[in-house]
Design a protein around this motif. Structure first.
Motif, PDB file in Angstrom:
ATOM      1  N   ARG A  20      18.505 -15.165  26.370  1.00  0.00           N
ATOM      2  CA  ARG A  20      17.196 -14.859  26.949  1.00  0.00           C
ATOM      3  C   ARG A  20      16.294 -16.089  26.959  1.00  0.00           C
ATOM      4  O   ARG A  20      15.654 -16.396  27.969  1.00  0.00           O
ATOM      5  N   ASP A  21      16.250 -16.775  25.813  1.00  0.00           N
ATOM      6  CA  ASP A  21      15.375 -17.947  25.727  1.00  0.00           C
ATOM      7  C   ASP A  21      15.830 -19.012  26.712  1.00  0.00           C
ATOM      8  O   ASP A  21      15.017 -19.650  27.383  1.00  0.00           O
ATOM      9  N   GLY A  22      17.145 -19.207  26.805  1.00  0.00           N
ATOM     10  CA  GLY A  22      17.664 -20.196  27.740  1.00  0.00           C
ATOM     11  C   GLY A  22      17.284 -19.846  29.167  1.00  0.00           C
ATOM     12  O   GLY A  22      16.808 -20.694  29.926  1.00  0.00           O
ATOM     13  N   LEU A  23      17.452 -18.576  29.512  1.00  0.00           N
ATOM     14  CA  LEU A  23      17.100 -18.113  30.855  1.00  0.00           C
ATOM     15  C   LEU A  23      15.618 -18.375  31.142  1.00  0.00           C
ATOM     16  O   LEU A  23      15.263 -18.878  32.205  1.00  0.00           O
ATOM     17  N   ARG A  24      14.758 -18.024  30.179  1.00  0.00           N
ATOM     18  CA  ARG A  24      13.314 -18.187  30.381  1.00  0.00           C
ATOM     19  C   ARG A  24      12.924 -19.648  30.566  1.00  0.00           C
ATOM     20  O   ARG A  24      12.109 -19.973  31.425  1.00  0.00           O
ATOM     21  N   THR A  25      13.554 -20.518  29.775  1.00  0.00           N
ATOM     22  CA  THR A  25      13.234 -21.944  29.894  1.00  0.00           C
ATOM     23  C   THR A  25      13.627 -22.458  31.270  1.00  0.00           C
ATOM     24  O   THR A  25      12.839 -23.142  31.947  1.00  0.00           O
ATOM     25  N   ARG A  26      14.837 -22.092  31.710  1.00  0.00           N
ATOM     26  CA  ARG A  26      15.312 -22.566  33.022  1.00  0.00           C
ATOM     27  C   ARG A  26      14.497 -21.929  34.163  1.00  0.00           C
ATOM     28  O   ARG A  26      14.187 -22.579  35.151  1.00  0.00           O
ATOM     29  N   GLU A  27      14.117 -20.665  33.990  1.00  0.00           N
ATOM     30  CA  GLU A  27      13.309 -19.981  35.000  1.00  0.00           C
ATOM     31  C   GLU A  27      11.946 -20.685  35.159  1.00  0.00           C
ATOM     32  O   GLU A  27      11.500 -20.961  36.266  1.00  0.00           O
ATOM     33  N   ASN A  28      11.321 -20.971  34.022  1.00  0.00           N
ATOM     34  CA  ASN A  28      10.016 -21.640  34.068  1.00  0.00           C
ATOM     35  C   ASN A  28      10.118 -23.011  34.732  1.00  0.00           C
ATOM     36  O   ASN A  28       9.272 -23.383  35.549  1.00  0.00           O
ATOM     37  N   LYS A  29      11.149 -23.747  34.372  1.00  0.00           N
ATOM     38  CA  LYS A  29      11.333 -25.100  34.903  1.00  0.00           C
ATOM     39  C   LYS A  29      11.482 -25.036  36.442  1.00  0.00           C
ATOM     40  O   LYS A  29      10.837 -25.799  37.173  1.00  0.00           O
ATOM     41  N   ARG A  30      12.285 -24.099  36.891  1.00  0.00           N
ATOM     42  CA  ARG A  30      12.513 -23.967  38.334  1.00  0.00           C
ATOM     43  C   ARG A  30      11.238 -23.518  39.042  1.00  0.00           C
ATOM     44  O   ARG A  30      10.923 -23.992  40.136  1.00  0.00           O
ATOM     45  N   ALA A  31      10.486 -22.602  38.414  1.00  0.00           N
ATOM     46  CA  ALA A  31       9.249 -22.125  39.029  1.00  0.00           C
ATOM     47  C   ALA A  31       8.257 -23.269  39.172  1.00  0.00           C
ATOM     48  O   ALA A  31       7.564 -23.393  40.202  1.00  0.00           O
ATOM     49  N   ILE A  32       8.176 -24.127  38.156  1.00  0.00           N
ATOM     50  CA  ILE A  32       7.237 -25.267  38.232  1.00  0.00           C
ATOM     51  C   ILE A  32       7.624 -26.186  39.384  1.00  0.00           C
ATOM     52  O   ILE A  32       6.761 -26.661  40.138  1.00  0.00           O
ATOM     53  N   GLU A  33       8.914 -26.441  39.553  1.00  0.00           N
ATOM     54  CA  GLU A  33       9.366 -27.252  40.701  1.00  0.00           C
ATOM     55  C   GLU A  33       8.918 -26.624  42.020  1.00  0.00           C
ATOM     56  O   GLU A  33       8.514 -27.325  42.944  1.00  0.00           O
ATOM     57  N   LEU A  34       8.962 -25.279  42.085  1.00  0.00           N
ATOM     58  CA  LEU A  34       8.623 -24.602  43.345  1.00  0.00           C
ATOM     59  C   LEU A  34       7.108 -24.568  43.573  1.00  0.00           C
ATOM     60  O   LEU A  34       6.660 -24.503  44.722  1.00  0.00           O
ATOM     61  N   PRO A  72      16.941 -18.828  38.210  1.00  0.00           N
ATOM     62  CA  PRO A  72      17.983 -18.425  37.259  1.00  0.00           C
ATOM     63  C   PRO A  72      17.986 -16.924  36.962  1.00  0.00           C
ATOM     64  O   PRO A  72      19.025 -16.363  36.657  1.00  0.00           O
ATOM     65  N   MET A  73      16.819 -16.255  37.071  1.00  0.00           N
ATOM     66  CA  MET A  73      16.778 -14.820  36.777  1.00  0.00           C
ATOM     67  C   MET A  73      17.021 -13.952  38.015  1.00  0.00           C
ATOM     68  O   MET A  73      16.944 -12.725  37.916  1.00  0.00           O
ATOM     69  N   PHE A  74      17.317 -14.558  39.166  1.00  0.00           N
ATOM     70  CA  PHE A  74      17.521 -13.805  40.407  1.00  0.00           C
ATOM     71  C   PHE A  74      18.460 -12.601  40.248  1.00  0.00           C
ATOM     72  O   PHE A  74      18.157 -11.511  40.738  1.00  0.00           O
ATOM     73  N   PRO A  75      19.616 -12.746  39.519  1.00  0.00           N
ATOM     74  CA  PRO A  75      20.520 -11.585  39.401  1.00  0.00           C
ATOM     75  C   PRO A  75      19.895 -10.396  38.676  1.00  0.00           C
ATOM     76  O   PRO A  75      20.408  -9.289  38.767  1.00  0.00           O
ATOM     77  N   TYR A  76      18.802 -10.619  37.940  1.00  0.00           N
ATOM     78  CA  TYR A  76      18.196  -9.536  37.160  1.00  0.00           C
ATOM     79  C   TYR A  76      16.886  -9.063  37.783  1.00  0.00           C
ATOM     80  O   TYR A  76      16.124  -8.322  37.181  1.00  0.00           O
ATOM     81  N   MET A  77      16.566  -9.556  38.995  1.00  0.00           N
ATOM     82  CA  MET A  77      15.295  -9.234  39.638  1.00  0.00           C
ATOM     83  C   MET A  77      15.442  -8.114  40.648  1.00  0.00           C
ATOM     84  O   MET A  77      16.423  -8.049  41.376  1.00  0.00           O
ATOM     85  N   ASN A  78      14.430  -7.253  40.693  1.00  0.00           N
ATOM     86  CA  ASN A  78      14.273  -6.294  41.767  1.00  0.00           C
ATOM     87  C   ASN A  78      13.098  -6.792  42.601  1.00  0.00           C
ATOM     88  O   ASN A  78      11.969  -6.835  42.115  1.00  0.00           O
ATOM     89  N   ILE A  79      13.351  -7.213  43.858  1.00  0.00           N
ATOM     90  CA  ILE A  79      12.346  -7.916  44.648  1.00  0.00           C
ATOM     91  C   ILE A  79      11.949  -7.105  45.883  1.00  0.00           C
ATOM     92  O   ILE A  79      12.801  -6.696  46.652  1.00  0.00           O
ATOM     93  N   ALA A  80      10.642  -6.863  46.052  1.00  0.00           N
ATOM     94  CA  ALA A  80      10.130  -6.261  47.289  1.00  0.00           C
ATOM     95  C   ALA A  80       9.417  -7.344  48.081  1.00  0.00           C
ATOM     96  O   ALA A  80       8.489  -7.969  47.566  1.00  0.00           O
ATOM     97  N   VAL A  81       9.875  -7.587  49.321  1.00  0.00           N
ATOM     98  CA  VAL A  81       9.355  -8.670  50.161  1.00  0.00           C
ATOM     99  C   VAL A  81       8.456  -8.101  51.252  1.00  0.00           C
ATOM    100  O   VAL A  81       8.910  -7.278  52.050  1.00  0.00           O
ATOM    101  N   THR A  82       7.206  -8.510  51.315  1.00  0.00           N
ATOM    102  CA  THR A  82       6.306  -8.077  52.386  1.00  0.00           C
ATOM    103  C   THR A  82       5.774  -9.288  53.151  1.00  0.00           C
ATOM    104  O   THR A  82       5.071 -10.118  52.567  1.00  0.00           O
ATOM    105  N   PRO A  83       6.119  -9.394  54.447  1.00  0.00           N
ATOM    106  CA  PRO A  83       5.547 -10.488  55.253  1.00  0.00           C
ATOM    107  C   PRO A  83       4.037 -10.278  55.376  1.00  0.00           C
ATOM    108  O   PRO A  83       3.591  -9.169  55.666  1.00  0.00           O
ATOM    109  N   ILE A  84       3.257 -11.317  55.122  1.00  0.00           N
ATOM    110  CA  ILE A  84       1.793 -11.190  55.211  1.00  0.00           C
ATOM    111  C   ILE A  84       1.210 -12.247  56.137  1.00  0.00           C
ATOM    112  O   ILE A  84       1.827 -13.274  56.408  1.00  0.00           O
ATOM    113  N   MET A  85      -0.002 -12.004  56.616  1.00  0.00           N
ATOM    114  CA  MET A  85      -0.665 -12.935  57.519  1.00  0.00           C
ATOM    115  C   MET A  85      -2.172 -12.873  57.274  1.00  0.00           C
ATOM    116  O   MET A  85      -2.646 -11.999  56.536  1.00  0.00           O
ATOM    117  N   ARG A  86      -2.909 -13.769  57.871  1.00  0.00           N
ATOM    118  CA  ARG A  86      -4.369 -13.757  57.709  1.00  0.00           C
ATOM    119  C   ARG A  86      -4.915 -12.415  58.178  1.00  0.00           C
ATOM    120  O   ARG A  86      -4.491 -11.887  59.204  1.00  0.00           O
TER     121      ARG A  86
END
Lengths: 96, 96, 96, 96, 96, 96, 96, 96, 96, 96
Positions: A20-34, A72-86
């Motif tokens: 878990r800790d490893g996943l969180r560290t890698r997730e945070n690192k990747r999020a900061i890059e994004l 890194p946590m993508f396999p454990y995510m449930n994602i709802a995607v909504t296209p948005i605009m101004r």
């Protein structure tokens, strides 16, 4: 173009604390890059839960999909995607 | 403090076109006031629907409730309120 | 970029037969224009219902939203919008 | 006749990385065969998820069922099957 | 080919008793024609409700859709369509 | 009296291939017995899924319950039971 | 044989107070007849709502359906029908 | 005071046959005690499922909760609790 | 004994402003009486909506039902009733 | 500011009795601290279930989130957070 994502993360009980800790560290690192690359524009924790709302910028759908799969946590995510605009209200505000 | 709202507006079929236009004009005017006063921070149209996601800032729950009730379309809105806060990723990004 | 839409149309019982026929004629006419302009790529009737699946092409989210709002039956539609992209299987097939 | 399928794949966490890779390779291979044989007409990835929309052609229900059962990932799929047909708009367009 | 339909009928409260009786008479008459023509194979009332399960035979999806649209109560029906086929148990039984 | 059942079978991932095959063989055998004894009147596979619709005849509720419990896959079934009866349309058809 | 029913009654807002009172009087009268005839065995009000749980005895499904249709409020009822039987615990208790 | 409970029991697949049998024996024994003590007034099996409807009498909410927690299968139960009371129809019947 | 209620009020669009104001005045007056009589213990507005959470004390289920029915807006309320009791944590706190 | 929480706890079946007891002891101890510090204002057990309703006071969303995360059972909780405020009825009562 932008997307509102509502992501809920459910890590399986079987993962050890280290995994878990490893996943969180890698997730945070990747999020900061994004954030740095201008893809992750906003992210908010939903209070009291393991979910978040986030606004993403991408040049294409392929681009967004690749970015999400790189989390890194993508396999454990449930994602709802909504296209948005101004919203017309924003334009009315700016022209006022 | 901030809130993510998902608002869906369903105007009853009985309203005349004039009533609808009047409502929309007053709704827009009030929304612009709330952007100016710093209460309505972000608002996005959900593409292809009559719904929106919006981020609101308020000093208190009473404050937020009064603001939402002041919207001319409030009686026709279905509102989901989610308290939100900074995500740990944002802090990690800023301290990096 | 492309979108899968699942649209269900519910006309209110109050509409007269003339109003319904008028709506359908205008809806069909507008849909044909959108096929011609390359925005409406595919459309299928869901057998036994008043719903359809359809694939739309648009240059931007704003573009798609304007197009959908231009449909005469838009006020009576319940629309689910899913951003879609080429599936890896298609690429594997083409390169094979 | 044609079918719109909405397929969501959930691989159990217990599978090893090798088992997953093996499954994906066999799944892709089978899907390509089904594109070639004219059964899998369209397939789109739903952006940000592990789901897809796909259009299938089959001579009979038995035919479709056998095809889906031949997919290596079938035991892990949640499949919604919607029979679809030409929409009246398409006919109006073609005759215009 | 065959379809299992679950149909729930909700007549709007505004209909007069005469309109309801007229609808029911015409609905029954049309249903009897469809039994005679071999399209409506089975129909069961769900006990205590206004819903039914029914099995339909049709040469094509277009055929089924036209048949259902020809029902006088079609505008008031909520219809779930499930494509069905012989179960392997039936085959095992017949070959035994 | 008769019942419409909608049965969905979900075998746990932990079962070995042998256990699955054994279960299926015993399930089929028991189902054939129940066809012979006049309890299982109709059974249809829902195309593309592991579910079925089936019509059962039983002398009593106790009778139906015992029969269903005797199915080897009963512990893995999710069963929806709907009491059904002749539809007035059938009577109108027969007396016509 | 017996059935557990969960009935929720929603009278349309358009009914006048007189029509409501008339309906209630006739509904009560019919219910009392059905208690006397041994069809309505138990009935409980769900506290704070307009719904009830009730246990019905009927000789056949046709019998139950006719009884329910004879209730003056039947057109305004949403009815969930569950076939019930003696629980093994009752038998164990009686034989103990 | 009385309560309608709808209890569904889902034993985890991991339990051995012995553990299941042991649980069932203890569950039955405890249920019989509760019938004797006048707490479990009615219990019906929902035909074809592992669920039941049951009516419970308790002097207080604390009383009911303790009773339910004393059931050996409590950890595997999903329980819906509905407070119930005499229906006005029963009173009308008794005074008639 | 106490109950948690989640009440959502939906006034029909047909009510005139006067009827709404009259209803609200009478509702408030009755609620104040129920606070004074010790039946309405807590009531909170759910921020941004027309719903509330409230805790009620009543001597019996009949008592609670009569109280709720005495609310002028009762016909327009959707009420979820949950029986509640002291949590073990409260007892542990008090004995500590 | 205050929040209504509806928390349901589902401990995984894999936990040993000791692990459960340890968790419960630590959970209770932490909850008592939070009552003492004025954060946990009310907590009620939902009768017959493992869920509770609770009212929390916090100075900020960050504060509430940290508090909830400090609960030993947080990883096994499903939490619904509703921001709440004084209801107008309370004010009317106090000024009366």
């Amino acid at each position: 173009m932008q997307f509102m994502l509502n992501i809920d993360v459910k890590l399986p009980h079987e993962l050890s604390d280290e995994e878990r800790d490893g996943l969180r560290t890698r997730e945070n690192k990747r999020a900061i890059e994004l954030i740095r690359s201008g893809h992750l524009i906003h992210i908010w924790r939903c209070v009291g839960t393991t979910a978040n709302f986030s606004v993403w910028e991408a040049d294409s759908f392929e681009d967004l999909h690749k970015i999400l799969q790189s989390l890194p946590m993508f396999p454990y995510m449930n994602i709802a995607v909504t296209p948005i605009m101004r919203h017309p209200v924003t334009e009315a505000y700016e022209s006022a």
